[in-house]
Design an enzyme around this catalytic site. Sequence first.
Site, mmCIF file in Angstrom:
data_model
loop_
_atom_site.group_PDB
_atom_site.id
_atom_site.type_symbol
_atom_site.label_atom_id
_atom_site.label_comp_id
_atom_site.label_asym_id
_atom_site.label_seq_id
_atom_site.Cartn_x
_atom_site.Cartn_y
_atom_site.Cartn_z
ATOM 1 N N SER A 268 36.592 28.553 11.422
ATOM 2 C CA SER A 268 37.413 28.057 10.315
ATOM 3 C C SER A 268 36.648 27.403 9.176
ATOM 4 C CB SER A 268 38.465 27.075 10.834
ATOM 5 O OG SER A 268 39.546 27.767 11.409
ATOM 6 N N LYS B 146 39.446 18.327 4.174
ATOM 7 C CA LYS B 146 40.491 19.130 4.809
ATOM 8 C C LYS B 146 41.592 18.201 5.305
ATOM 9 C CE LYS B 146 40.981 22.768 8.356
ATOM 10 N NZ LYS B 146 40.262 23.560 9.364
ATOM 11 N N SER C 173 40.641 28.612 8.750
ATOM 12 C CA SER C 173 41.710 27.735 8.319
ATOM 13 C C SER C 173 41.315 26.746 7.228
ATOM 14 C CB SER C 173 42.248 26.962 9.512
ATOM 15 O OG SER C 173 41.279 26.042 9.993
#
Lengths: 503, 101
Positions: free
Chosen positions: A191, A81, A167
């Site tokens: 997330s 990420k 996210s």
Amino acid sequence: MSPKLLPRSVVDIAASVRGGEVSAESITQASLDAVAARDGQLGGFLSVAPDLALQRARDIDLRRERGESLGPLAGVPIALKDALCTKDQPTTSGSKILTQGIDQQGRAIDPWRPPYDATVVARLRAADAVFIGKSNLDEFAMGSSNENSAFRLARNPWNLDRTPGGSSGGSAVAVAGRMTAGALGSDTGGSVRQPAALTGTVGVKPSYGRVSRYGLIAFASSLDQVGPITHDVASSAAMLQIIAGADPADGTTTHHRVGAYREACSRGVAGMRIGVPAEYFAEGLDDEVAAQVRRAIGALEENGASISNIELPHTRHAVATYYILATAECSSNLSRFDGVRFGHRAHGSQTLREVYETTRGGGFGPEVKRRIMLGTYVLSAGYYDAYYRRAQQVRTLIRRDFEHAFQSVDLIATPVSPTVAFPLGSKLDDPLAMYLADVYTLPASLAGIAAISVPCGLGSASGLPVGLQIIAPSFAEEQMFQAAQVVEDTAPDREVIPQACQS
Amino acid sequence: MPSSSPIDRDLVLHIARLARLKLEENEVDTMTRQLGAIVDYMADLQQVDVQGVEATAHVQLDRLQLRDDTPQDSLARQSVMAQAPEAEDGAFVVPPFVDES
């Protein structure tokens, strides 16, 4: 089924590379080929590092040929990420403010290159994992649909018009889109778990303090945890094994013993007590989600777990509590993005105050601005007691709900998301509606306890993945994996390939 | 439903100043409306009985361990300064913020 698809299991890939049955280079190349073939459409990545990845893979192969021992994740292609710092490599956190702008293809111009690696990145590297690239996310990890990325839309491999969640949407897309075997995400209020649920992958939110946050660009420091996303439970266990543990660079990491997560997966659930909270099956839960979740709970029972109804009465206050505390922390954490030390600085400012205001006003997207504003408001004079302090008190009540429940059960089973993946654009104009959909993942975050999302079949109406959440007490990740493995073993539709990977 | 929250245009501009966030004119109305709706929803917590309940700032405070206070190398100054929008002689450069006139 295409024979060319990247193998799903982190564990199997590492075993074959270590055993010399397959080269790290060929696996890395397969991963890069998949990115080249599919990511233009899927939007899982913000940057890809093919040369570095191949160089690294060849080095691993060379070391094996020399008879050197390889790490437990040897040759496993991983997506990181883009909120995780990677030394000298582009790191944007999905925000324009860490770049000098965005080009016409939606790529970052001259993005920030951190002078250090996040601890989790260094640990995966030391385990001989291969980093394919940095995955897409909602800006600063704020969002539940990946639509707040400043750069590009991420699409759900199961249906390109749907969100992959957020996210950590790009991390889930990388795995579900068969572009990498594993990924790291970060979970502040869901997330990792929610995108895992929406894409048919496994996602872990470790107990707070289990995994180092050093080098994770902070959103809400009392809630943030880094966790893996993979195709199967054993692979998540294998990745958590590597990233878990105390870190001198993060004072909130615990010295509590790291469990034997891989081994735990095969232990079954006989005699385990699993609670089902009525509050998680109330109004707003889609029928097709409820049906698969209840089927999975039934399978746990058939495998020897005893199921009982429990109460978590403060669940309905989790959304308000979370969005007060998380935004308060975000307003403080994001004050570091001021155009002075890194990233973008607005031109033409005459005073320092102007530098701050114009850099931030032009650099942050709408959702980040909303959260900074909300957080500043709840912390401001005259409102602090009514909002911030009260939310901290309700956080205590939510923790106590779990403490009470865990006196009579070992684990808790719930849905992850009230719906399957929703259409892109459908909640963009209604931030509150987006927040309300986080209701099942927020409580475990507020309590700092462990949770996992495991695929438990496809929705009967939509044909889209449904996730079951297993919530465990702090540092009881082993029991969590035990139950998760049973859910996986008994889930239907395991061999269905997402639409985007079929051609 | 009419907003019962105290969020109005002036308050939004005040918060934006506190947050060092320049809002464009067209952002102010949207922000006022959206923050109003969210803050209305936050009123949900006013109905919870929190009398005598201690606050949780952090779940981990009771189990923190301190590390030894051993000096270690920090990041090389040059590698940090290299990422700054403007730097000179090992220092970050910003516009003047003390009025000496």
